[in-house]
Design a protein around this motif. Structure first.
Motif, short mmCIF file in Angstrom:
data_model
loop_
_atom_site.label_atom_id
_atom_site.label_comp_id
_atom_site.label_asym_id
_atom_site.label_seq_id
_atom_site.Cartn_x
_atom_site.Cartn_y
_atom_site.Cartn_z
N LEU A 1 123.54 23.39 130.20
CA LEU A 1 124.02 24.60 130.88
C LEU A 1 125.19 24.35 131.82
CD1 LEU A 1 120.56 26.21 131.70
CD2 LEU A 1 122.19 26.96 129.97
N GLN A 2 125.26 23.14 132.40
CA GLN A 2 126.35 22.84 133.33
C GLN A 2 127.50 22.09 132.64
OE1 GLN A 2 125.26 20.44 136.71
NE2 GLN A 2 127.14 20.90 137.83
N HIS A 3 127.14 21.15 131.76
CA HIS A 3 128.17 20.29 131.17
C HIS A 3 128.47 20.62 129.71
CE1 HIS A 3 127.87 18.02 134.83
NE2 HIS A 3 126.60 17.73 134.62
N GLY A 4 127.74 21.58 129.12
CA GLY A 4 128.05 22.02 127.77
C GLY A 4 127.63 21.08 126.67
N ALA A 5 126.66 20.20 126.90
CA ALA A 5 126.19 19.29 125.86
C ALA A 5 125.55 20.09 124.72
CB ALA A 5 125.18 18.30 126.43
N SER A 6 125.67 19.59 123.51
CA SER A 6 125.13 20.31 122.36
C SER A 6 123.62 20.13 122.24
CB SER A 6 125.82 19.82 121.07
OG SER A 6 125.65 18.42 120.91
N MET A 7 123.13 18.88 122.30
CA MET A 7 121.70 18.63 122.16
C MET A 7 121.36 17.33 122.89
SD MET A 7 119.13 20.24 120.77
CE MET A 7 119.82 21.25 119.46
N PRO A 8 120.67 17.40 124.03
CA PRO A 8 120.34 16.19 124.79
C PRO A 8 119.15 15.46 124.17
CG PRO A 8 119.49 18.12 125.91
CD PRO A 8 120.23 18.63 124.71
N TRP A 9 119.40 14.66 123.17
CA TRP A 9 118.32 14.05 122.39
C TRP A 9 117.43 13.14 123.23
CZ3 TRP A 9 117.31 16.43 118.17
CH2 TRP A 9 118.33 17.01 117.41
N GLY A 10 118.03 12.40 124.17
CA GLY A 10 117.22 11.50 125.00
C GLY A 10 116.18 12.25 125.81
N ASP A 11 116.59 13.33 126.46
CA ASP A 11 115.66 14.12 127.25
C ASP A 11 114.63 14.82 126.36
OD1 ASP A 11 116.84 13.63 129.84
OD2 ASP A 11 118.51 14.90 129.21
N LEU A 12 115.06 15.29 125.21
CA LEU A 12 114.11 15.91 124.27
C LEU A 12 113.06 14.90 123.81
CD1 LEU A 12 116.59 18.03 122.10
CD2 LEU A 12 114.80 18.92 123.60
N GLY A 13 113.50 13.65 123.58
CA GLY A 13 112.54 12.62 123.17
C GLY A 13 111.51 12.33 124.25
N ILE A 14 111.95 12.27 125.50
CA ILE A 14 111.01 12.04 126.61
C ILE A 14 110.01 13.18 126.70
CG2 ILE A 14 110.81 11.86 129.12
CD1 ILE A 14 113.54 10.46 129.11
N LEU A 15 110.47 14.42 126.61
CA LEU A 15 109.58 15.57 126.69
C LEU A 15 108.61 15.60 125.51
CD1 LEU A 15 112.08 18.34 127.85
CD2 LEU A 15 110.22 17.33 129.19
N ALA A 16 109.10 15.28 124.31
CA ALA A 16 108.22 15.25 123.14
C ALA A 16 107.13 14.20 123.30
CB ALA A 16 109.05 14.99 121.88
N GLY A 17 107.50 13.03 123.85
CA GLY A 17 106.51 11.99 124.09
C GLY A 17 105.43 12.43 125.07
N TRP A 18 105.84 13.04 126.18
CA TRP A 18 104.87 13.55 127.16
C TRP A 18 104.00 14.64 126.54
CZ3 TRP A 18 103.27 11.63 131.59
CH2 TRP A 18 104.10 10.75 132.30
N ALA A 19 104.59 15.49 125.71
CA ALA A 19 103.83 16.57 125.09
C ALA A 19 102.75 16.02 124.16
CB ALA A 19 104.77 17.50 124.31
N VAL A 20 103.10 15.05 123.34
CA VAL A 20 102.13 14.47 122.41
C VAL A 20 101.01 13.77 123.18
CG1 VAL A 20 101.81 12.69 120.65
CG2 VAL A 20 103.76 14.23 120.51
N VAL A 21 101.37 12.94 124.15
CA VAL A 21 100.37 12.21 124.92
C VAL A 21 99.49 13.16 125.72
CG1 VAL A 21 100.04 10.55 126.80
CG2 VAL A 21 101.74 10.09 125.03
N GLY A 22 100.10 14.12 126.42
CA GLY A 22 99.33 15.03 127.26
C GLY A 22 98.39 15.90 126.48
N LEU A 23 98.87 16.51 125.39
CA LEU A 23 98.01 17.40 124.60
C LEU A 23 96.91 16.61 123.89
CD1 LEU A 23 100.74 19.76 123.12
CD2 LEU A 23 99.02 20.34 124.84
N ALA A 24 97.23 15.42 123.39
CA ALA A 24 96.21 14.60 122.72
C ALA A 24 95.14 14.17 123.71
CB ALA A 24 96.87 13.38 122.07
N ALA A 25 95.55 13.74 124.90
CA ALA A 25 94.57 13.32 125.92
C ALA A 25 93.73 14.50 126.39
CB ALA A 25 95.30 12.68 127.10
N ALA A 26 94.37 15.67 126.55
CA ALA A 26 93.61 16.85 126.96
C ALA A 26 92.59 17.23 125.90
CB ALA A 26 94.56 18.02 127.23
#
Length: 265
Positions: free
Chosen positions: A233-258
């Motif tokens: 939103l500020q710098h106009g990046a197309s797809m922040p893959w690194g941040d998406l990967g971190i969020l996907a990892g937390w999502a998988v771990v958190g939902l599986a553990a829950a």
């Protein structure tokens, strides 16, 4: 006086005969989602976390030069972080506290015995979170535009970041609510909210922290979400893959553990 029989000549039941059985699954999920949303919006503490605090932070730090947010307008830096904070406040803090006390008072135990499957109950809670987030994002976006916000970037990337952030925080919130006592959940969820508000890149840029701390803080879901939104939103990046990967990892771990450790009683 004449009466109308409810049975025909063949003895079949008539119009007013009961039809035992559960309602269609989709209707049950929708009804539960509406109920969950109403309960969320009626709770004063939840409104404070989900609406008032993010709004105040956005208006205050965009209008008053308190924190050095780097080059450019302060609102351009702050808005993505506040949007990330809004997602965390609803999907993690609010959901953890509400679900923890529902578990304590036996609400979840009774709902688990109803025709609504447990996975459908979690689906309804997730839908409630998404509805609340849409309202938050609309409100904060309107305020940000009024303060002079100039967003850029790919809307699809923003949507993907918000969805993955919601999944990550929902999993962590349900994990906390399903394993700790309600009072412990209340204290821990609020403490985590405050710590991540300060150290998650929401208001204070991560580059203001020591290098060793930056490498650790950058792996947190709130940091990945706020930085990813800021890159787009500020710098106009197309797809922040690194941040998406971190969020996907937390999502998988958190939902599986829950799903594995959540206790309904």
């Amino acid at each position: 006086m004449t009466t109308t029989s409810t049975t025909g000549s063949t003895g079949a039941t008539g119009t007013y005969a009961p039809r035992p059985g559960a309602a269609p699954l989709g209707r049950m999920i929708a009804a539960q989602a509406v109920l969950e949303t109403r309960m969320l919006l009626r709770n004063g503490e939840q409104l404070l976390l989900t609406v008032i605090i993010p709004t105040l932070l956005l208006v205050l730090f965009s209008s008053v030069d308190i924190i050095d947010t780097g080059a450019g307008e302060a609102v351009d830096f702050l808005t993505p972080g506040v949007l990330a904070l809004a997602v965390m406040s609803t999907a993690f803090t609010g959901q953890a506290i509400a679900t923890g006390f529902e578990r304590r008072y036996g609400v979840l135990k009774r709902l688990a015995a109803s025709p609504l499957p447990r996975w459908a109950l979690m689906t309804a809670k997730t839908a409630s979170v998404l509805v609340t987030e849409v309202l938050q994002i609309v409100l904060l976006t309107v305020i940000a535009f009024a303060l002079g916000w100039s967003p850029h970037g790919n809307p699809a990337a923003v949507l993907l970041l918000l969805v993955l952030g919601t999944a990550a925080f929902s999993g962590l919130g349900l994990l906390m609510a399903g394993t700790l006592k309600a009072e412990a959940t209340l204290a821990a969820a609020n403490l985590v909210f405050l710590l991540l508000l300060v150290g998650g890149g929401v208001i204070v840029p991560l580059d203001r922290f020591p290098d060793a701390a930056q490498s650790v803080l950058g792996l947190l879901p709130i940091s990945a979400l706020s930085d990813g939104l800021r890159d787009v939103l500020q710098h106009g990046a197309s797809m922040p893959w690194g941040d998406l990967g971190i969020l996907a990892g937390w999502a998988v771990v958190g939902l599986a553990a829950a799903g594995k450790f959540f206790r309904w009683e």
